[in-house]
Motif scaffolding. Structure first.
Motif, PDB file in Angstrom:
ATOM      1  N   ARG A  26       0.840  -1.194   0.000  1.00  0.00           N
ATOM      2  CA  ARG A  26       0.000   0.000   0.000  1.00  0.00           C
ATOM      3  C   ARG A  26       0.878   1.248   0.000  1.00  0.00           C
ATOM      4  O   ARG A  26       1.801   1.363   0.793  1.00  0.00           O
ATOM      5  CB  ARG A  26      -0.877  -0.013   1.247  1.00  0.00           C
ATOM      6  CG  ARG A  26      -1.821   1.146   1.349  1.00  0.00           C
ATOM      7  CD  ARG A  26      -2.641   1.049   2.612  1.00  0.00           C
ATOM      8  NE  ARG A  26      -3.396  -0.202   2.613  1.00  0.00           N
ATOM      9  CZ  ARG A  26      -4.115  -0.623   3.650  1.00  0.00           C
ATOM     10  NH1 ARG A  26      -4.155   0.075   4.750  1.00  0.00           N
ATOM     11  NH2 ARG A  26      -4.768  -1.744   3.576  1.00  0.00           N
ATOM     12  N   ILE A  27       0.583   2.174  -0.894  1.00  0.00           N
ATOM     13  CA  ILE A  27       1.315   3.428  -0.984  1.00  0.00           C
ATOM     14  C   ILE A  27       0.294   4.554  -0.943  1.00  0.00           C
ATOM     15  O   ILE A  27      -0.710   4.520  -1.660  1.00  0.00           O
ATOM     16  CB  ILE A  27       2.123   3.503  -2.296  1.00  0.00           C
ATOM     17  CG1 ILE A  27       3.112   2.341  -2.353  1.00  0.00           C
ATOM     18  CG2 ILE A  27       2.828   4.840  -2.411  1.00  0.00           C
ATOM     19  CD1 ILE A  27       3.754   2.150  -3.689  1.00  0.00           C
ATOM     20  N   GLY A  28       0.530   5.547  -0.075  1.00  0.00           N
ATOM     21  CA  GLY A  28      -0.451   6.607   0.035  1.00  0.00           C
ATOM     22  C   GLY A  28       0.132   7.913   0.519  1.00  0.00           C
ATOM     23  O   GLY A  28       1.326   8.035   0.779  1.00  0.00           O
ATOM     24  N   LYS A  29      -0.754   8.882   0.636  1.00  0.00           N
ATOM     25  CA  LYS A  29      -0.358  10.210   1.084  1.00  0.00           C
ATOM     26  C   LYS A  29      -1.529  10.845   1.819  1.00  0.00           C
ATOM     27  O   LYS A  29      -2.687  10.635   1.466  1.00  0.00           O
ATOM     28  CB  LYS A  29       0.036  11.086  -0.102  1.00  0.00           C
ATOM     29  CG  LYS A  29       0.477  12.467   0.319  1.00  0.00           C
ATOM     30  CD  LYS A  29       0.935  13.308  -0.843  1.00  0.00           C
ATOM     31  CE  LYS A  29       1.368  14.657  -0.298  1.00  0.00           C
ATOM     32  NZ  LYS A  29       1.867  15.538  -1.317  1.00  0.00           N
ATOM     33  N   VAL A  30      -1.199  11.641   2.841  1.00  0.00           N
ATOM     34  CA  VAL A  30      -2.203  12.437   3.543  1.00  0.00           C
ATOM     35  C   VAL A  30      -2.051  13.872   3.061  1.00  0.00           C
ATOM     36  O   VAL A  30      -0.985  14.463   3.179  1.00  0.00           O
ATOM     37  CB  VAL A  30      -2.020  12.357   5.078  1.00  0.00           C
ATOM     38  CG1 VAL A  30      -3.023  13.258   5.775  1.00  0.00           C
ATOM     39  CG2 VAL A  30      -2.162  10.919   5.550  1.00  0.00           C
ATOM     40  N   PHE A  31      -3.116  14.404   2.461  1.00  0.00           N
ATOM     41  CA  PHE A  31      -3.122  15.784   1.971  1.00  0.00           C
ATOM     42  C   PHE A  31      -3.689  16.678   3.057  1.00  0.00           C
ATOM     43  O   PHE A  31      -4.774  16.404   3.595  1.00  0.00           O
ATOM     44  CB  PHE A  31      -3.977  15.897   0.710  1.00  0.00           C
ATOM     45  CG  PHE A  31      -3.444  15.108  -0.446  1.00  0.00           C
ATOM     46  CD1 PHE A  31      -2.494  15.655  -1.279  1.00  0.00           C
ATOM     47  CD2 PHE A  31      -3.882  13.817  -0.686  1.00  0.00           C
ATOM     48  CE1 PHE A  31      -1.987  14.931  -2.355  1.00  0.00           C
ATOM     49  CE2 PHE A  31      -3.392  13.080  -1.753  1.00  0.00           C
ATOM     50  CZ  PHE A  31      -2.438  13.642  -2.587  1.00  0.00           C
ATOM     51  N   SER A  32      -2.970  17.751   3.401  1.00  0.00           N
ATOM     52  CA  SER A  32      -3.440  18.659   4.439  1.00  0.00           C
ATOM     53  C   SER A  32      -4.291  19.753   3.814  1.00  0.00           C
ATOM     54  O   SER A  32      -4.256  19.994   2.613  1.00  0.00           O
ATOM     55  CB  SER A  32      -2.252  19.268   5.186  1.00  0.00           C
ATOM     56  OG  SER A  32      -1.444  19.987   4.294  1.00  0.00           O
ATOM     57  N   GLY A  33      -5.072  20.399   4.649  1.00  0.00           N
ATOM     58  CA  GLY A  33      -5.965  21.466   4.212  1.00  0.00           C
ATOM     59  C   GLY A  33      -7.025  21.656   5.265  1.00  0.00           C
ATOM     60  O   GLY A  33      -6.892  21.197   6.404  1.00  0.00           O
ATOM     61  N   LYS A  34      -8.106  22.347   4.916  1.00  0.00           N
ATOM     62  CA  LYS A  34      -9.191  22.568   5.877  1.00  0.00           C
ATOM     63  C   LYS A  34      -9.724  21.228   6.398  1.00  0.00           C
ATOM     64  O   LYS A  34      -9.955  21.057   7.582  1.00  0.00           O
ATOM     65  CB  LYS A  34     -10.312  23.373   5.225  1.00  0.00           C
ATOM     66  CG  LYS A  34     -11.396  23.755   6.177  1.00  0.00           C
ATOM     67  CD  LYS A  34     -12.421  24.658   5.520  1.00  0.00           C
ATOM     68  CE  LYS A  34     -13.498  25.019   6.530  1.00  0.00           C
ATOM     69  NZ  LYS A  34     -14.515  25.862   5.904  1.00  0.00           N
ATOM     70  N   THR A  35      -9.936  20.280   5.502  1.00  0.00           N
ATOM     71  CA  THR A  35     -10.304  18.914   5.876  1.00  0.00           C
ATOM     72  C   THR A  35      -9.260  17.986   5.260  1.00  0.00           C
ATOM     73  O   THR A  35      -9.289  17.733   4.054  1.00  0.00           O
ATOM     74  CB  THR A  35     -11.705  18.549   5.359  1.00  0.00           C
ATOM     75  OG1 THR A  35     -12.641  19.481   5.858  1.00  0.00           O
ATOM     76  CG2 THR A  35     -12.093  17.155   5.812  1.00  0.00           C
TER      77      THR A  35
END
Length: 72
Positions: A26-35
């Protein structure tokens, strides 16, 4: 970014104890922002798919992260 492996074996006791064994990365990313948003892709290969042919598959997931929901 993050990486993860996902291994879950299955045994079918009603059909001669046949088993399946998927292996993936599994390869992923957490994108930051308001949500914040967690996104991942996971290709996998299932060996001995309960006595059937081996199988390729793909998991894709997105999860919205709401920090306020995580309060104790």
């Amino acid at each position: 970014y993050f990486g993860w492996t996902d291994l879950t074996a299955t045994v079918d006791f009603e059909n001669n104890n046949q088993f399946s064994f998927p292996v993936g990365l599994r390869i992923g990313k957490v994108f930051s922002g308001k949500t914040p948003l967690n996104v991942y892709v996971q290709p996998y290969y299932t060996f001995n798919n309960k006595g059937k042919d081996d199988v390729w598959g793909l998991k894709v997931s997105t999860t919205f992260i709401k920090p306020g929901w995580m309060r104790h």
